[in-house]
Design a protein around this motif. Structure first.
Motif, PDB file in Angstrom:
ATOM      1  N   GLU A 178       0.830  -1.202   0.000  1.00  0.00           N
ATOM      2  CA  GLU A 178       0.000   0.000   0.000  1.00  0.00           C
ATOM      3  C   GLU A 178       0.874   1.266   0.000  1.00  0.00           C
ATOM      4  O   GLU A 178       0.626   2.217  -0.738  1.00  0.00           O
ATOM      5  CB  GLU A 178      -0.900  -0.014   1.234  1.00  0.00           C
ATOM      6  CG  GLU A 178      -2.050   0.952   1.120  1.00  0.00           C
ATOM      7  CD  GLU A 178      -2.889   0.963   2.380  1.00  0.00           C
ATOM      8  OE1 GLU A 178      -3.353   2.043   2.750  1.00  0.00           O
ATOM      9  OE2 GLU A 178      -3.037  -0.111   3.005  1.00  0.00           O
ATOM     10  N   GLU A 179       1.936   1.213   0.810  1.00  0.00           N
ATOM     11  CA  GLU A 179       2.839   2.365   0.877  1.00  0.00           C
ATOM     12  C   GLU A 179       3.565   2.534  -0.461  1.00  0.00           C
ATOM     13  O   GLU A 179       3.693   3.660  -0.972  1.00  0.00           O
ATOM     14  CB  GLU A 179       3.844   2.159   2.016  1.00  0.00           C
ATOM     15  CG  GLU A 179       4.413   3.459   2.521  1.00  0.00           C
ATOM     16  CD  GLU A 179       5.268   3.288   3.771  1.00  0.00           C
ATOM     17  OE1 GLU A 179       5.618   2.145   4.124  1.00  0.00           O
ATOM     18  OE2 GLU A 179       5.575   4.317   4.391  1.00  0.00           O
ATOM     19  N   ALA A 180       4.034   1.427  -1.037  1.00  0.00           N
ATOM     20  CA  ALA A 180       4.729   1.486  -2.332  1.00  0.00           C
ATOM     21  C   ALA A 180       3.796   2.053  -3.407  1.00  0.00           C
ATOM     22  O   ALA A 180       4.217   2.858  -4.244  1.00  0.00           O
ATOM     23  CB  ALA A 180       5.232   0.099  -2.716  1.00  0.00           C
ATOM     24  N   ASN A 181       2.538   1.648  -3.351  1.00  0.00           N
ATOM     25  CA  ASN A 181       1.551   2.195  -4.293  1.00  0.00           C
ATOM     26  C   ASN A 181       1.343   3.688  -4.106  1.00  0.00           C
ATOM     27  O   ASN A 181       1.213   4.438  -5.073  1.00  0.00           O
ATOM     28  CB  ASN A 181       0.204   1.489  -4.108  1.00  0.00           C
ATOM     29  CG  ASN A 181       0.078   0.334  -5.075  1.00  0.00           C
ATOM     30  OD1 ASN A 181       0.458   0.448  -6.235  1.00  0.00           O
ATOM     31  ND2 ASN A 181      -0.426  -0.786  -4.583  1.00  0.00           N
ATOM     32  N   GLN A 182       1.313   4.097  -2.836  1.00  0.00           N
ATOM     33  CA  GLN A 182       1.173   5.539  -2.565  1.00  0.00           C
ATOM     34  C   GLN A 182       2.353   6.317  -3.131  1.00  0.00           C
ATOM     35  O   GLN A 182       2.184   7.395  -3.699  1.00  0.00           O
ATOM     36  CB  GLN A 182       1.136   5.785  -1.055  1.00  0.00           C
ATOM     37  CG  GLN A 182      -0.265   5.782  -0.489  1.00  0.00           C
ATOM     38  CD  GLN A 182      -0.241   5.796   1.032  1.00  0.00           C
ATOM     39  OE1 GLN A 182       0.786   6.058   1.649  1.00  0.00           O
ATOM     40  NE2 GLN A 182      -1.375   5.510   1.619  1.00  0.00           N
ATOM     41  N   PHE A 183       3.560   5.759  -2.986  1.00  0.00           N
ATOM     42  CA  PHE A 183       4.746   6.429  -3.538  1.00  0.00           C
ATOM     43  C   PHE A 183       4.605   6.561  -5.054  1.00  0.00           C
ATOM     44  O   PHE A 183       4.947   7.587  -5.631  1.00  0.00           O
ATOM     45  CB  PHE A 183       6.028   5.650  -3.207  1.00  0.00           C
ATOM     46  CG  PHE A 183       6.411   5.669  -1.756  1.00  0.00           C
ATOM     47  CD1 PHE A 183       6.060   6.727  -0.924  1.00  0.00           C
ATOM     48  CD2 PHE A 183       7.156   4.619  -1.209  1.00  0.00           C
ATOM     49  CE1 PHE A 183       6.428   6.734   0.415  1.00  0.00           C
ATOM     50  CE2 PHE A 183       7.530   4.628   0.134  1.00  0.00           C
ATOM     51  CZ  PHE A 183       7.155   5.678   0.941  1.00  0.00           C
ATOM     52  N   PHE A 184       4.104   5.501  -5.671  1.00  0.00           N
ATOM     53  CA  PHE A 184       3.922   5.548  -7.127  1.00  0.00           C
ATOM     54  C   PHE A 184       2.961   6.675  -7.504  1.00  0.00           C
ATOM     55  O   PHE A 184       3.224   7.453  -8.428  1.00  0.00           O
ATOM     56  CB  PHE A 184       3.417   4.200  -7.661  1.00  0.00           C
ATOM     57  CG  PHE A 184       3.254   4.223  -9.154  1.00  0.00           C
ATOM     58  CD1 PHE A 184       4.343   3.989  -9.990  1.00  0.00           C
ATOM     59  CD2 PHE A 184       2.029   4.526  -9.729  1.00  0.00           C
ATOM     60  CE1 PHE A 184       4.204   4.047 -11.366  1.00  0.00           C
ATOM     61  CE2 PHE A 184       1.889   4.595 -11.113  1.00  0.00           C
ATOM     62  CZ  PHE A 184       2.982   4.348 -11.934  1.00  0.00           C
ATOM     63  N   VAL A 185       1.875   6.778  -6.765  1.00  0.00           N
ATOM     64  CA  VAL A 185       0.860   7.797  -7.080  1.00  0.00           C
ATOM     65  C   VAL A 185       1.430   9.211  -6.882  1.00  0.00           C
ATOM     66  O   VAL A 185       1.197  10.115  -7.689  1.00  0.00           O
ATOM     67  CB  VAL A 185      -0.409   7.565  -6.215  1.00  0.00           C
ATOM     68  CG1 VAL A 185      -1.381   8.724  -6.344  1.00  0.00           C
ATOM     69  CG2 VAL A 185      -1.084   6.267  -6.624  1.00  0.00           C
ATOM     70  N   ILE A 186       2.212   9.381  -5.820  1.00  0.00           N
ATOM     71  CA  ILE A 186       2.826  10.693  -5.562  1.00  0.00           C
ATOM     72  C   ILE A 186       3.815  11.037  -6.690  1.00  0.00           C
ATOM     73  O   ILE A 186       3.826  12.155  -7.218  1.00  0.00           O
ATOM     74  CB  ILE A 186       3.543  10.711  -4.185  1.00  0.00           C
ATOM     75  CG1 ILE A 186       2.504  10.581  -3.060  1.00  0.00           C
ATOM     76  CG2 ILE A 186       4.368  11.984  -4.010  1.00  0.00           C
ATOM     77  CD1 ILE A 186       3.111  10.308  -1.684  1.00  0.00           C
TER      78      ILE A 186
END
Ligand code: GLN
Length: 281
Positions: free
Chosen positions: A21-29
């Motif tokens: 979930e955190e890795a996905n958030q980084f991708f979105v940012i």
């Protein structure tokens, strides 16, 4: 390579270090910063290809994240109390528990008449600027010892459309403040060296140590000094607010009592740790 495929490559690479979930958030940012795209733009453009240049930019971000560099430093932006702040290696990344301190101050001071407020150790300016933004009755001043931090904080005040007077100053040798205040607030350095093993690599390797650490033998150095300065500079109904080290709640209360402060309130943050204090004279 298609952007969609790169997303999987990116999150897989980060899997050993961050949860999905955190890795996905980084991708979105990163998507927002590098391409100005939101998540839905990928869905709408499933065949979008990365240019060579974009591929290199993405890989540089990925390499930084693999070194556990905080995403806020990678793009130089952080969010605090609904506002955007520039952050650099000279400023801490604003913390959510500090938002709770700001909220407390706003609640207690919004319906006062005109007030004058001072933030000591302002860093990125997040406390001072969030207060200036939300307390239209307040004239806000802010001090920091770091010229680099003051520069960032000044720009943050401009970018957020508020007026804050910034002063570059080391409070430790200062005998007194030159003005009187209704509210003095500070989130000074409070992490003891003995707590370093609890501190994660992303903080330890990237955030400014002068803003974080204090000597094991004198962890209340800044609190003690600020309380002494505030004693002379708070107006009669003035209030002193601190963010504190969760392990030093009772020590900080005792220090304030010894300096004759009254109505001392120790408050926990949302994680249930002793995190903030209010005191009056
Ligand atoms: N809360 C910060 C941290 O845990 C410390 C902030 C400070 O020292 N004032 O890293």
């Amino acid at each position: 390579m298609k952007l969609k495929a790169y997303r999987d490559f990116f999150t897989d690479k980060l899997a050993p270090l961050y949860d999905r979930e955190e890795a996905n958030q980084f991708f979105v940012i990163a998507l927002q910063h590098l391409k100005g795209w939101s998540r839905t733009d990928i869905a709408l453009n499933p065949d979008a290809e990365l240019t060579k240049n974009e591929f290199e930019q993405w890989n540089a971000v990925l390499a930084d994240l693999e070194q556990q560099k905080p995403i806020q430093y990678i793009f130089g932006k952080a969010y605090f109390y609904g506002l955007e702040f520039t952050v650099t290696e000279n400023t801490l990344i604003p913390r959510p528990e500090t938002e709770e301190l700001v909220e407390w101050i706003i609640e207690e001071n919004a319906d006062k008449g005109k007030i004058k407020l001072l933030d000591i150790g302002t860093g990125s300016g997040c406390i001072a600027i969030a207060l200036a933004h939300n307390l239209k009755n307040a004239e806000v001043h802010a001090i920091d010892v770091s010229a680099g931090a003051i520069k960032v904080a000044k720009q943050n005040a401009i970018d957020n459309g508020v007026n804050v007077t910034f002063i570059e100053m080391d409070i430790l040798p200062t005998p007194s403040l030159s003005e009187e205040y209704d509210v003095i607030v500070s989130n000074p350095p409070y992490v003891r060296n003995l707590e370093k093993q609890e501190i994660k690599k992303n903080v330890l390797d990237y955030e400014p140590h002068t803003a974080l650490f204090v000597d094991d033998n004198n962890p209340l150095l800044f609190y003690d000094k600020i309380a002494a300065l505030a004693k002379e500079s708070l107006k009669p109904d003035g209030k002193l607010y601190f963010e504190i080290n969760q392990y030093l709640g009772s020590e900080t209360v005792t220090m304030l009592e010894e300096q004759d402060y009254k109505n001392i309130i120790l408050k926990k943050d949302l994680s249930g740790n002793d995190r903030m204090i209010k005191a009056e004279l």
